[in-house]
Design a protein around this motif. Structure first.
Motif, PDB file in Angstrom:
ATOM      1  N   GLY A   1      40.305  35.144  73.905  1.00 48.89           N
ATOM      2  CA  GLY A   1      39.311  34.376  74.821  1.00 48.89           C
ATOM      3  C   GLY A   1      39.088  32.930  75.114  1.00 48.89           C
ATOM      4  N   SER A   2      40.381  32.023  74.565  1.00 48.75           N
ATOM      5  CA  SER A   2      40.232  29.969  74.795  1.00 48.75           C
ATOM      6  C   SER A   2      40.233  30.756  75.552  1.00 48.75           C
ATOM      7  CB  SER A   2      41.806  30.177  73.827  1.00 48.75           C
ATOM      8  OG  SER A   2      41.643  30.867  72.388  1.00 48.75           O
ATOM      9  N   THR A   3      41.023  30.963  76.864  1.00 49.95           N
ATOM     10  CA  THR A   3      41.340  30.806  78.070  1.00 49.95           C
ATOM     11  C   THR A   3      40.399  30.766  79.050  1.00 49.95           C
ATOM     12  OG1 THR A   3      42.502  32.813  78.883  1.00 49.95           O
ATOM     13  CG2 THR A   3      43.833  31.191  78.214  1.00 49.95           C
ATOM     14  N   LYS A   4      39.254  31.847  78.421  1.00 48.68           N
ATOM     15  CA  LYS A   4      37.870  31.702  79.100  1.00 48.68           C
ATOM     16  C   LYS A   4      36.557  31.504  78.807  1.00 48.68           C
ATOM     17  CE  LYS A   4      39.441  36.324  81.457  1.00 48.68           C
ATOM     18  NZ  LYS A   4      39.960  38.120  81.123  1.00 48.68           N
ATOM     19  N   ALA A   5      36.555  30.814  77.537  1.00 52.20           N
ATOM     20  CA  ALA A   5      35.638  29.845  76.353  1.00 52.20           C
ATOM     21  C   ALA A   5      35.861  28.665  76.896  1.00 52.20           C
ATOM     22  CB  ALA A   5      36.026  29.892  74.770  1.00 52.20           C
ATOM     23  N   ALA A   6      34.504  28.093  77.474  1.00 48.78           N
ATOM     24  CA  ALA A   6      33.907  26.485  77.709  1.00 48.78           C
ATOM     25  C   ALA A   6      34.123  25.587  76.680  1.00 48.78           C
ATOM     26  CB  ALA A   6      32.211  26.557  77.468  1.00 48.78           C
ATOM     27  N   ARG A   7      34.854  24.836  77.853  1.00 44.08           N
ATOM     28  CA  ARG A   7      35.899  23.605  76.944  1.00 44.08           C
ATOM     29  C   ARG A   7      34.826  22.906  76.302  1.00 44.08           C
ATOM     30  NH1 ARG A   7      39.920  21.756  81.035  1.00 44.08           N
ATOM     31  NH2 ARG A   7      41.499  23.633  81.408  1.00 44.08           N
ATOM     32  N   PRO A   8      35.142  23.137  75.456  1.00 42.93           N
ATOM     33  CA  PRO A   8      34.083  21.612  74.473  1.00 42.93           C
ATOM     34  C   PRO A   8      34.449  20.530  74.868  1.00 42.93           C
ATOM     35  CG  PRO A   8      36.616  22.573  73.083  1.00 42.93           C
ATOM     36  CD  PRO A   8      35.973  23.059  74.294  1.00 42.93           C
ATOM     37  N   VAL A   9      32.516  19.632  74.346  1.00 38.85           N
ATOM     38  CA  VAL A   9      32.740  18.350  75.045  1.00 38.85           C
ATOM     39  C   VAL A   9      32.705  17.801  73.668  1.00 38.85           C
ATOM     40  CG1 VAL A   9      31.687  16.874  76.538  1.00 38.85           C
ATOM     41  CG2 VAL A   9      32.228  19.320  77.534  1.00 38.85           C
ATOM     42  N   ALA A  10      33.577  16.731  73.289  1.00 35.72           N
ATOM     43  CA  ALA A  10      32.422  15.680  72.549  1.00 35.72           C
ATOM     44  C   ALA A  10      31.626  14.813  72.567  1.00 35.72           C
ATOM     45  CB  ALA A  10      33.857  14.794  71.621  1.00 35.72           C
ATOM     46  N   ALA A  11      30.920  14.781  72.047  1.00 39.31           N
ATOM     47  CA  ALA A  11      29.498  14.214  72.066  1.00 39.31           C
ATOM     48  C   ALA A  11      29.816  12.295  72.622  1.00 39.31           C
ATOM     49  CB  ALA A  11      28.333  13.487  70.404  1.00 39.31           C
ATOM     50  N   THR A  12      30.469  12.388  71.684  1.00 41.28           N
ATOM     51  CA  THR A  12      31.428  10.547  71.732  1.00 41.28           C
ATOM     52  C   THR A  12      32.644  10.699  72.006  1.00 41.28           C
ATOM     53  OG1 THR A  12      30.964  10.140  69.805  1.00 41.28           O
ATOM     54  CG2 THR A  12      29.562   9.419  71.325  1.00 41.28           C
TER      55      THR A  12
END
Length: 414
Positions: free
Chosen positions: A176-187
């Motif tokens: 499910g890597s292509t459908k998972a929500a993209r991680p966003v770094a805090a900074t």
């Protein structure tokens, strides 16, 4: 597998000293390739010397890789990753040096590569983030692990299929890597460096800015709410910015958007932020920087003076504007578009008493006549740097968007 990389000039010995820091349990210098020097400091110097005549001013590529805790044989995983990495970027014959750090029983490896080839050409590092992550996904697949979340998963799957690694691509799709929500770094890495330098946490600035946003209903109210919380709203090059107590400017649309997403789980669109602050007459930053006041952490009481948020002046007296300061005078520092302008300022000078006028003339006569030309040259240099940084940011964003795409003839777009 987690990797990171920084490209730079390699000037000085700062990089070598950083790699040899004793903050790790052990630091082991690895065998270098293509270098005659023995110590790490001299090896980095030799890499820089070998790049003379190359078509770049950033010939050094510092890369580190940290194996996943689920991998038992760290050394084998690192060796496999480096082989994939060198094949991906064509660095098999390039000289390098490096160290292995062990901290908390886990090891990670740093390498410093020279990018200039023998013919003077430079190794192509376009889209290095997703290309390095592709190598990491292959090692994770071969080790029988689950893939690490990545915002480049879709592009990596396409490139894996083009490289003949359909098995790894299918493994990513199955997890499910292509459908998972993209991680966003805090900074971002740059934001973390700014936090270390100024002592002001971006997360705290976001929290205070969002509180000011929720406590107001219009632009002037938002402006006042920020001032109460120790922040300031100023006019930047790309639009209104929030200036924290250390004088660092943050684009208001990004601060409010990121704060709402992280703290409330919803989005505040940039258009909504721009609509609220539209029409407010704001002070400028001056020289493209913040107020550069005496450092004061976000949340401290705002200074009650006319210099700006976070700029305390003893006795409430407004100081003379210096070349590296923001707008500090009621007349806006002589800017024509600011209320008051130069004409009222000249009128006040002509109205000075004779004694004060004579004192002022004596002080001005002692100034170096070359100061004005030096300041003008400094301003031109700063403007040129700003244009170059903006152009580089646009080129980098364009490269990310075009990575993995081709034209109708199959030629990669760059």
């Amino acid at each position: 597998m987690i990797s990171g990389a920084v490209r730079g000039q390699g000037a000085g010995d700062a990089l070598a000293r950083h790699l040899l820091k004793a903050e790790n349990d052990t630091v082991t210098v690895i065998a270098a390739r293509g270098l005659g020097a023995t110590g790490l400091v001299d090896q980095v110097r030799e890499l820089v010397a070998l790049s003379v005549g190359g078509r770049t001013d950033r010939p050094i590529y510092h890369v580190h890789v940290n194996p996943d805790p689920g991998i038992r044989n760290e050394a084998a995983a690192r060796a496999r990753w480096w082989r994939l990495f060198e094949a991906e970027f064509g660095l098999q014959d390039q000289p390098y040096c490096g160290v292995v750090h062990v901290k908390g029983g886990r090891g990670h490896e740093h390498r410093v590569y020279g990018l200039v080839r023998a013919n003077g050409k430079v190794a192509d590092l376009a889209w290095d983030f997703p290309r390095r992550e592709k190598c990491s996904r292959i090692v994770e697949f071969e080790a029988g692990l689950s893939p690490v979340a990545s915002k480049h998963a879709r592009s990596i799957v396409q490139r894996l299929r083009a490289d003949g690694r359909a098995d790894v691509a299918a493994w990513l799709v199955a997890h499910g890597s292509t459908k998972a929500a993209r991680p966003v770094a805090a900074t971002s890495p740059q934001e973390r460096l700014i936090e270390e330098r100024t002592g002001v946490q971006l997360e705290e600035v976001r929290r205070l800015a969002l509180a000011a946003w929720r406590a107001s209903a219009d632009g002037p109210g938002f402006h006042a709410a920020l001032e109460v919380r120790g922040l300031a709203l100023r006019q930047g090059r790309k639009g209104p910015v929030i200036v924290d107590g250390a004088g660092t400017a943050h684009l208001v649309t990004r601060v409010i958007g990121a704060a709402a997403r992280r703290l409330e789980g919803n989005r505040i669109l940039a258009a909504e932020v721009r609509a609220r602050v539209h029409g407010i007459k704001l002070e400028g930053l001056g020289n493209g920087h913040g107020t550069r006041a005496t450092p004061r952490r976000a949340g401290a009481p705002a200074a009650r003076d006319c210099v700006g948020a976070g700029v305390g002046v003893p006795g409430g007296i407004v100081g003379v504007r210096r070349p590296d300061r923001g707008l500090g005078r009621p007349d806006g520092g002589g800017s024509r578009h600011v209320a008051g302008g130069a004409v009222p300022a000249l009128g006040r000078l002509r109205a000075l008493p004779a004694v004060r006028a004579l004192t002022l003339r004596r002080r001005l006569s002692g100034l170096d006549p070359t100061v004005a030309s030096c300041l003008a040259a400094t301003e031109r240099a700063r403007a040129a740097v700003a244009r170059i940084e903006e152009w580089n940011a646009c080129e980098k964003e364009r490269a990310w968007r075009l990575w993995g795409m081709t034209d109708i003839w199959g030629v990669p777009l760059r």
